[in-house]
Design an enzyme around this catalytic site. Structure first.
Site, PDB file in Angstrom:
ATOM      1  N   GLU A 292       0.837  -1.203   0.000  1.00  0.00           N
ATOM      2  CA  GLU A 292       0.000   0.000   0.000  1.00  0.00           C
ATOM      3  C   GLU A 292       0.874   1.255   0.000  1.00  0.00           C
ATOM      4  O   GLU A 292       1.831   1.353   0.767  1.00  0.00           O
ATOM      5  CB  GLU A 292      -0.886  -0.009   1.250  1.00  0.00           C
ATOM      6  CG  GLU A 292      -1.708   1.251   1.453  1.00  0.00           C
ATOM      7  CD  GLU A 292      -2.344   1.319   2.832  1.00  0.00           C
ATOM      8  OE1 GLU A 292      -3.291   2.109   2.982  1.00  0.00           O
ATOM      9  OE2 GLU A 292      -1.902   0.590   3.741  1.00  0.00           O
ATOM     10  N   LYS A 358      -9.939   2.183  -2.313  1.00  0.00           N
ATOM     11  CA  LYS A 358     -10.236   1.664  -0.988  1.00  0.00           C
ATOM     12  C   LYS A 358     -11.580   2.178  -0.478  1.00  0.00           C
ATOM     13  O   LYS A 358     -11.899   3.359  -0.628  1.00  0.00           O
ATOM     14  CB  LYS A 358      -9.117   2.053  -0.020  1.00  0.00           C
ATOM     15  CG  LYS A 358      -9.241   1.425   1.363  1.00  0.00           C
ATOM     16  CD  LYS A 358      -8.071   1.836   2.238  1.00  0.00           C
ATOM     17  CE  LYS A 358      -8.163   1.182   3.613  1.00  0.00           C
ATOM     18  NZ  LYS A 358      -7.077   1.627   4.511  1.00  0.00           N
ATOM     19  N   CYS A 411      -5.037  -2.685   3.310  1.00  0.00           N
ATOM     20  CA  CYS A 411      -4.764  -2.470   4.728  1.00  0.00           C
ATOM     21  C   CYS A 411      -5.820  -3.145   5.607  1.00  0.00           C
ATOM     22  O   CYS A 411      -6.049  -4.338   5.511  1.00  0.00           O
ATOM     23  CB  CYS A 411      -4.661  -0.980   5.018  1.00  0.00           C
ATOM     24  SG  CYS A 411      -4.018  -0.582   6.655  1.00  0.00           S
TER      25      CYS A 411
END
Length: 543
Positions: A292, A358, A411
């Protein structure tokens, strides 16, 4: 001290009586301390008996709240105090994210960590208030308590905080025998069973000491013995098959957050990643995965960086990498996204094949909850590039031209059970890119890895992690891995990906199994406590 004296001191009724006699502040200190020790039940320690001891003491303390002039208030205070210790110790890594950001942010680290702990503890406080009102006496009060705490855990994972980190299920190491039951009823179901079992010892003492009060403890031991036996049998059938045609190169660069995001260091960071990626054997891999936000720049806009990558990956493997990106919104203002891009380089020219934005954003890291309040006291987002990110449209699957499709989780999106696509769109594997460097040398990276193991078990899918500053590697659908790469292991790591399993019971039916079990438990409690509910109803109508 004689054996008889030891037995006398450890008698449950005697211990409970001492807890009930404690003055207010010693009681608060005990509950806070037991809660903090309870965090040792989570990764990387997995010393789960301390949580069982703490929950038992909390039940006994709540017995005393029932006799208070204001039972709901007393119950709230006791459960809140225990949970405050539990969450303050369990998620203190939040503070380290502020320490990593620099001197200006460091003072706000403990404040933010404590604020999160207070928010999460509020849910337990409400459970304690209800317990003090309707918990009752005897063994049924223990069942009521377990159900109420489970409800609190469910709410904190779905309302306001939306932070299902360190669920009770995670006290069982992912990949172990007990954790295999997540394939049947998920981490939520195992959390319910764990709470029922860990509070069972509270029946050994109480206002109704009956000959059968040992039965709940024996039942709990029997249940977990059964889960252990079933899990061991499942693990005995774990194969070593790998997905054909898939070999992944994980690129890991060890660098502090301060160094990575320092002004003018873009070229340095890029050079480190390019050097690591270009290690011998690159022509033998099908996918290259960077973590990420690997580079401190907008990769999709940076022609120079894409040219550098293209020279190394020309007509070769696909690159899957996290990157911040921006686009102009309908209002003419730029919107920012924490994204994952899949890029091929035919003839060395970049070709964007897939893009995922995301969805589940990290409080403080990617957006500021209650922004006016926190900004008024000087707390800003920890992001070095933007003030806050926008949410993407939803989960997605990358259909690669080489290899089977993969779900993408960024994440801490992996902390949400059943967040990845399933059903007809079920992928063959899960790619989880993360920047665990924010956690620093805390328990955070180990907790994150353990949670990822549960997603593999629940879904029956292998998980490949690329976590800067954390634990990377491949996790099998059984939560196992002999290919885990530590936080300090810089370089290129080539791994195979375990083959997926057929859909698990949990991936097919979701929360239906444990929800049905919970319904039966609540129905039994309602029947046993109908008189208490009737009194509460009459009392409310009277007001």
């Amino acid at each position: 001290m004689s054996a008889g004296r030891v037995f006398h001191e450890l008698n449950p009724d005697r211990i409970r009586a001492r807890i009930l006699r404690l003055p207010r502040w010693p009681r608060r200190g005990l509950l806070f301390g037991l809660g903090a020790l309870g965090a040792l039940a989570q990764a990387p320690f997995f010393f789960f008996p301390v949580l069982a001891i703490g929950l038992t003491a909390l039940v006994w303390s709540l017995d005393g709240a029932r006799r208070d002039a204001r039972p709901a208030r007393a119950g709230f205070e006791r459960a809140f105090t225990f949970a405050l210790g539990y969450f303050a110790a369990g998620v203190f890594w939040i503070a380290f994210a502020f320490f990593s950001r620099g001197v200006a942010f460091a003072p706000f680290g403990p404040v933010a960590a404590l604020a999160v702990a207070v928010l999460l503890a509020l849910y337990w406080g409400l459970a304690g208030a209800v317990q003090a009102r309707i918990g009752g006496r005897g063994a049924i009060r223990v069942v009521v308590f377990a159900v109420l705490v489970f409800a609190a855990e469910w709410l904190r994972g779905h309302l306001l905080a939306e932070f299902p980190w360190n669920l009770p299920a995670y006290v069982w190491a992912g990949g172990g025998a007990v954790s295999q039951s997540a394939a049947l009823f998920g981490a939520w179901g195992l959390s319910l069973v764990t709470l029922l079992a860990f509070t069972a010892p509270a029946t050994l003492a109480g206002p109704r000491a009956v000959p059968g009060r040992l039965a709940p403890v024996l039942a709990a031991l029997l249940v977990f013995a059964s889960l252990t036996a079933w899990g061991a049998q499942r693990l005995a059938g774990a194969g070593t098959e790998t997905m054909p045609g898939v070999r992944v190169r994980l690129v890991q660069v060890t660098m502090s957050q301060r160094e990575k995001w320092a002004e003018g260091n873009e070229a340095l960071v890029r050079a480190r990643y390019l050097e690591a990626m270009a290690a011998p054997g690159l022509d033998q891999v099908s996918h290259v995965i960077w973590p990420e936000g690997a580079l401190p720049l907008y990769l999709l806009e940076d022609g120079e960086t894409l040219d550098h990558i293209g020279r190394r990956l020309a007509d070769g493997p696909v690159l899957v990498t996290g990157t911040p990106r921006r686009e102009e919104g309908e209002d003419g203002r730029d919107r920012y996204y924490n994204s994952v891009a899949a890029l091929r380089f035919p003839g060395g020219r970049p070709q964007l094949t897939h893009l995922y934005d995301k969805v589940r954003l990290v409080p403080f890291g990617e957006y500021i909850p209650l922004a006016p309040v926190f900004r008024a006291i000087g707390i800003e987002t920890l992001s070095d590039m933007v003030d806050g990110y926008s949410r993407g449209p939803g989960p997605d699957v990358f259909n690669f031209s080489a290899g089977p499709p993969a779900a993408i989780l960024v994440c801490y999106e992996i902390v949400y059970p059943r967040f990845a696509a399933s059903g007809r769109a079920r992928p063959a594997w899960i790619i989880n890119v993360s920047n665990d460097a924010w956690f620093g040398p805390t328990a955070g990276p180990a907790q994150h890895l353990n949670i990822a193991r549960y997603r593999a078990i629940e879904s029956g899918l292998p998980v490949v992690r690329a976590a800067s500053g954390g634990y990377s590697g491949a996790i099998s659908p059984f939560g196992l891995s002999d290919q885990i790469i530590g936080p300090r292991a810089e370089g290129a790591h080539d791994i195979t990906v375990p083959a997926p399993l057929p859909p698990t019971v949990y991936s097919r039916h979701g929360n239906g199994i444990w929800a049905g079990f919970l319904f039966v438990v609540v129905l039994v409690v309602a029947v046993c406590k109908r008189d208490a509910f009737r009194l509460i109803w009459k009392g409310n109508r009277g007001h």
